[in-house]
Enzyme design. Structure first.
Site: not given
Ligand code: BEZ
Length: 211
Positions: A45
């Site tokens: 994210c």
């Molecule tokens: C991420 O944004 O890195 C992420 C969020 C939830 C699960 C896996 C990755």
């Protein structure tokens, strides 16, 4: 009932990283892209919001307002934005909805319980300037989005909203487009003065008409 293409994008009022936002007022006469991410302070994210911020000028050129969302609170968003700015070498330049009560996530069906019970998946909604949903894509949490692809899709959506054309596989702005099947071949010259090629009676191409 699930939201479908052509539906009016549901309106909402919610807190965000920049204070309270009413979605339809925020959009005004612009197009919009509403995209959810699973949680603040997560690696994928962080890169996505950095990538989206760097492309703001491109979204602006297309008259598209960006709006992100997660189920974390506004204070968390504001602190996380500092990390995004630092690590992604950018300045986050659009609001992030703070959907702690999951009101918006539920309205837009962004929580897929068989994937994760409490976090949103990576939903993307592109909304036209008529407030109708033009595109829905859902990515899993483990796959970061390609924002250049979303701009490409917006180019197609905006072109095909104004001309009787469709865009072929892998089309990019500037390339030939397909004449809509509803247009009779004898009517093409008057509608598409740049010319056309008839590859098959059902496959007619023409230069991009708005360039
Ligand atoms: C991420 O944004 O890195 C992420 C969020 C939830 C699960 C896996 C990755």
């Amino acid at each position: 009932m699930a939201l479908r293409l052509g539906d009016v994008a549901p309106d909402f009022t919610a807190d965000s990283s920049v204070g309270e936002i009413n979605f339809h007022e925020y959009l005004g006469d612009s197009w919009g892209i509403l995209f959810s991410h699973p949680a603040d302070y997560t690696p994928v994210c962080t890169t996505e919001l950095g990538a989206a911020s760097k492309l703001k000028e491109e979204f602006d050129k297309r008259n598209v307002k960006m709006l992100a969302l997660s189920v974390d609170g506004a204070d968390s968003h504001r602190s996380w934005i500092e990390d995004i700015n630092e690590t992604q070498d950018t300045t986050v330049n659009f609001p992030i909805i703070a959907d702690e009560d999951k009101k918006v996530s539920e309205l837009y069906d962004m929580i897929h319980p068989n994937s994760n019970e409490s976090f949103t998946v990576r939903s993307v909604f592109i909304i036209g300037n008529d407030k109708k949903v033009k595109l829905i894509i859902t990515y899993p949490a483990s796959t970061g989005r390609n924002f250049a692809e979303l701009l490409r899709v917006i180019d197609s959506l905006q072109l095909t909203a104004n001309y009787s054309v469709a865009t072929p596989a892998d089309w990019k702005r500037g390339e030939d487009v397909v004449v809509a099947p509803a247009i009779k071949t004898e009517d093409i010259p008057s509608k598409f003065p740049k010319g056309f090629k008839e590859i098959k009676p059902y496959l007619r191409t023409t230069p991009q008409p708005d360039l």
